[in-house]
Design an enzyme around this catalytic site. Structure first.
Site, PDB file in Angstrom:
ATOM      1  N   LYS A  80       0.898  -1.106  -0.081  1.00  0.00           N
ATOM      2  CA  LYS A  80      -0.079  -0.183   0.120  1.00  0.00           C
ATOM      3  C   LYS A  80       0.795   1.070  -0.028  1.00  0.00           C
ATOM      4  CE  LYS A  80      -4.384   1.074   0.712  1.00  0.00           C
ATOM      5  NZ  LYS A  80      -5.416   0.161   0.022  1.00  0.00           N
ATOM      6  N   GLY A 180     -22.025   5.171   5.492  1.00  0.00           N
ATOM      7  CA  GLY A 180     -21.249   5.564   4.322  1.00  0.00           C
ATOM      8  C   GLY A 180     -21.738   5.202   3.128  1.00  0.00           C
ATOM      9  N   VAL A 181     -22.468   6.081   2.677  1.00  0.00           N
ATOM     10  CA  VAL A 181     -22.945   5.765   1.154  1.00  0.00           C
ATOM     11  C   VAL A 181     -22.205   6.447  -0.134  1.00  0.00           C
ATOM     12  CG1 VAL A 181     -25.343   4.891   1.791  1.00  0.00           C
ATOM     13  CG2 VAL A 181     -24.967   7.401   1.615  1.00  0.00           C
ATOM     14  N   VAL A 184     -18.867   3.019  -2.900  1.00  0.00           N
ATOM     15  CA  VAL A 184     -19.256   1.323  -2.850  1.00  0.00           C
ATOM     16  C   VAL A 184     -20.505   1.215  -2.021  1.00  0.00           C
ATOM     17  CG1 VAL A 184     -18.622  -0.633  -1.616  1.00  0.00           C
ATOM     18  CG2 VAL A 184     -16.802   0.473  -2.647  1.00  0.00           C
ATOM     19  N   GLY A 185     -20.759   1.902  -0.857  1.00  0.00           N
ATOM     20  CA  GLY A 185     -22.023   2.126   0.001  1.00  0.00           C
ATOM     21  C   GLY A 185     -23.108   2.491  -0.613  1.00  0.00           C
TER      22      GLY A 185
HETATM   23  P1  NAD Z   1     -16.058   6.890  -0.524  1.00  0.00           P
HETATM   24  O1  NAD Z   1     -15.225   7.933  -0.271  1.00  0.00           O
HETATM   25  O2  NAD Z   1     -16.605   7.057  -1.954  1.00  0.00           O
HETATM   26  O3  NAD Z   1     -17.305   6.710   0.437  1.00  0.00           O
HETATM   27  C1  NAD Z   1     -17.141   6.871   1.899  1.00  0.00           C
HETATM   28  C2  NAD Z   1     -18.243   7.643   2.341  1.00  0.00           C
HETATM   29  O4  NAD Z   1     -18.358   7.530   3.577  1.00  0.00           O
HETATM   30  C3  NAD Z   1     -18.291   8.990   1.808  1.00  0.00           C
HETATM   31  O5  NAD Z   1     -19.559   9.314   1.337  1.00  0.00           O
HETATM   32  C4  NAD Z   1     -18.037   9.681   3.190  1.00  0.00           C
HETATM   33  O6  NAD Z   1     -18.765  11.135   3.129  1.00  0.00           O
HETATM   34  C5  NAD Z   1     -18.491   8.787   4.116  1.00  0.00           C
HETATM   35  N1  NAD Z   1     -18.236   8.867   5.406  1.00  0.00           N
HETATM   36  C6  NAD Z   1     -17.049   9.351   5.897  1.00  0.00           C
HETATM   37  N2  NAD Z   1     -17.024   9.361   7.266  1.00  0.00           N
HETATM   38  C7  NAD Z   1     -18.202   9.067   7.718  1.00  0.00           C
HETATM   39  C8  NAD Z   1     -18.839   8.752   9.066  1.00  0.00           C
HETATM   40  N3  NAD Z   1     -18.292   8.854   9.966  1.00  0.00           N
HETATM   41  N4  NAD Z   1     -19.985   8.339   9.084  1.00  0.00           N
HETATM   42  C9  NAD Z   1     -20.678   8.199   8.049  1.00  0.00           C
HETATM   43  N5  NAD Z   1     -20.414   8.444   6.847  1.00  0.00           N
HETATM   44  C10 NAD Z   1     -19.094   8.627   6.615  1.00  0.00           C
HETATM   45  O7  NAD Z   1     -15.034   5.541  -0.458  1.00  0.00           O
HETATM   46  P2  NAD Z   1     -15.545   4.134  -1.029  1.00  0.00           P
HETATM   47  O8  NAD Z   1     -14.681   3.863  -2.313  1.00  0.00           O
HETATM   48  O9  NAD Z   1     -17.136   4.069  -1.067  1.00  0.00           O
HETATM   49  O10 NAD Z   1     -15.019   3.240   0.061  1.00  0.00           O
HETATM   50  C11 NAD Z   1     -15.662   3.222   1.305  1.00  0.00           C
HETATM   51  C12 NAD Z   1     -14.671   2.182   2.118  1.00  0.00           C
HETATM   52  O11 NAD Z   1     -14.519   0.839   1.416  1.00  0.00           O
HETATM   53  C13 NAD Z   1     -13.283   2.529   2.558  1.00  0.00           C
HETATM   54  O12 NAD Z   1     -12.885   2.322   3.826  1.00  0.00           O
HETATM   55  C14 NAD Z   1     -12.361   1.881   1.338  1.00  0.00           C
HETATM   56  O13 NAD Z   1     -11.031   1.432   2.045  1.00  0.00           O
HETATM   57  C15 NAD Z   1     -13.177   0.724   1.244  1.00  0.00           C
HETATM   58  N6  NAD Z   1     -12.867  -0.281   0.302  1.00  0.00           N
HETATM   59  C16 NAD Z   1     -13.444   0.347  -1.004  1.00  0.00           C
HETATM   60  C17 NAD Z   1     -13.271  -0.275  -2.295  1.00  0.00           C
HETATM   61  C18 NAD Z   1     -13.588   0.284  -3.826  1.00  0.00           C
HETATM   62  O14 NAD Z   1     -13.689  -0.432  -4.439  1.00  0.00           O
HETATM   63  N7  NAD Z   1     -13.788   1.411  -3.628  1.00  0.00           N
HETATM   64  C19 NAD Z   1     -12.655  -1.717  -2.257  1.00  0.00           C
HETATM   65  C20 NAD Z   1     -12.447  -2.233  -1.100  1.00  0.00           C
HETATM   66  C21 NAD Z   1     -12.732  -1.509   0.160  1.00  0.00           C
END
Ligand code: NAD
Length: 365
Positions: A80, A180-181, A184-185
């Site tokens: 990483k 968290g939406v 991914v969410g």
């Molecule tokens: P993203 O930044 O698009 O989404 C994260 C969301 O969480 C944002 O909308 C943000 O506003 C919200 N957030 C931040 N702090 C918060 C809190 N305290 N309470 C509620 N919401 C909050 O990121 P993502 O790509 O959707 O990734 C989300 C998680 O999944 C991360 O931990 C990432 O490492 C993990 N992940 C992502 C992928 C991928 O394909 N993108 C793959 C594996 C793991």
């Protein structure tokens, strides 16, 4: 932090500190393990408060990638990288290309991808300096944004967990609370809505959460209380550490299953969850869809259908993992770590004996 002590304790093979004064680049590339293959993991661009925090993040996240890649059966080790600074103000062509050269200098020990604060366009810029990069856009022959595939993997994991908990993969009428939406969410929420699940969602981004709630008919919860929603599944899909000594006693769900990396503030919380009869499906098993998708573009032409098929296999992995954990009386986390360790032991030795292409087919395009 004593750097060598930290690396030794974590079992890291090497750490590269790269800087470029003209662009302000300050990057740390942590190669945790190349035993199964090149260390694959994303580049996080984040305004860390200090160098120590950035290093700690790189060490922790790279170690988790070794587990994730091994448990997913990929021929990749774990790595990483972090770039210190605000991506909105610091990112530039020079910085990304200087960073690309730092990756190149590792000769393929590390292969990068996008992560928090980096984008597909950034990967394409980095690719001007190095072939050891994945996640270019579909129309450039890459695997594109991994988020939709990660969300697909979450659905596969949900079906596996549902079979184990309720004897059926059917998710209709199941209540899922998502913290968290974002990329991914949000995609996960839409997929759940399609199969008739009932949703509670929370995000610090109020606009995003309101829009999605009205689109899907979801209930909104506050970001700091969503974990306490009475529901079937709590899904942490924001940042790490959602499960900590304060939140675990407040959970009112049958299972925790989400995309966030490093959901447990510490591994011993897995036993606390088990003691509360809450099924914790380990994050690095559940969210492996993204990296499985990336691996599909290395050394061969990327095909979405093939990637989707492999990602759907997460359902069978979860079923097998949970059954084995039950049989052996360990937590699913312990079983998932054992699964990764087994693969490293059984397949890892091959690299010492079999000559590999220096570039593993390479992320080079
Ligand atoms: P993203 O930044 O698009 O989404 C994260 C969301 O969480 C944002 O909308 C943000 O506003 C919200 N957030 C931040 N702090 C918060 C809190 N305290 N309470 C509620 N919401 C909050 O990121 P993502 O790509 O959707 O990734 C989300 C998680 O999944 C991360 O931990 C990432 O490492 C993990 N992940 C992502 C992928 C991928 O394909 N993108 C793959 C594996 C793991």
């Amino acid at each position: 932090m004593e750097v060598f002590t930290a690396a030794e304790q974590g079992g890291h093979e090497r750490i590269l500190f790269a800087q470029d004064g003209d662009s302000g680049l300050k990057a740390i590339i942590a190669v945790h393990s190349t035993v199964l293959g090149p260390a694959l993991g994303g580049t996080r661009f984040y305004p860390y408060a200090c160098e120590e925090d950035a290093l700690a993040d790189a060490l922790r996240l790279s170690r988790a990638m070794t587990r994730k890649n091994a448990a997913a059966g990929l021929d990749f080790g774990g790595g990483k990288a972090v770039i210190m600074g605000d991506p909105h103000t610091l990112k530039s062509e020079r910085l990304l290309r200087a960073y690309g050269r730092a990756i190149e200098s590792l000769g393929g020990a590390y292969v990068t991808a996008e992560d928090v604060g980096t984008t597909i366009a950034d990967m394409e810029m980095i690719a001007r300096e190095t072939g050891y990069v994945t996640g270019a856009a579909h129309d450039s022959g890459g695997s594109g944004d991994p988020s939709p595939v990660t969300a697909r993997g979450l659905m596969a994991a949900m079906r596996g967990a549902a079979r184990s908990l309720w004897g059926s993969p059917d998710l209709s009428g199941r209540h899922v609370a998502i913290q968290g939406v974002g990329k991914v969410g949000g995609a996960f929420a839409r997929l759940l809505a399609e199969v008739g699940a009932c949703l509670t969602i929370a995000d610090v981004n109020e606009e995003a959460v309101k829009g999605l709630a009205s689109e899907l008919g979801a209930t909104i919860a506050s970001p700091d209380r969503v974990h306490a929603t009475e529901c079937d599944v709590f899904a942490p899909c924001a940042l790490g550490g959602a499960l900590n000594p304060e939140t675990v006693p407040e959970l009112r769900c049958a299972a925790v299953l989400g995309s966030a990396n490093n959901q447990l503030a510490s591994d011993d919380l897995a036993a606390d969850l088990a003691a509360r009869d809450i099924l914790y499906v380990p994050d690095f098993i559940v969210n492996a869809g993204g990296v499985i998708n990336l691996a599909e573009e290395v050394g061969r032409e990327y095909r979405l259908e093939r990637a989707n098929r492999r990602v759907d296999g997460i359902e069978a992995t979860v079923i097998e993992l949970l059954a084995r954990a039950r049989e052996t009386g360990v937590t699913p986390l312990d079983e998932a770590i054992a699964r990764a360790d087994r693969r490293i032991r059984e397949v890892g030795g091959l690299h010492a004996r079999v000559a590999r292409s220096p570039h593993t087919g390479s992320g080079a395009r």
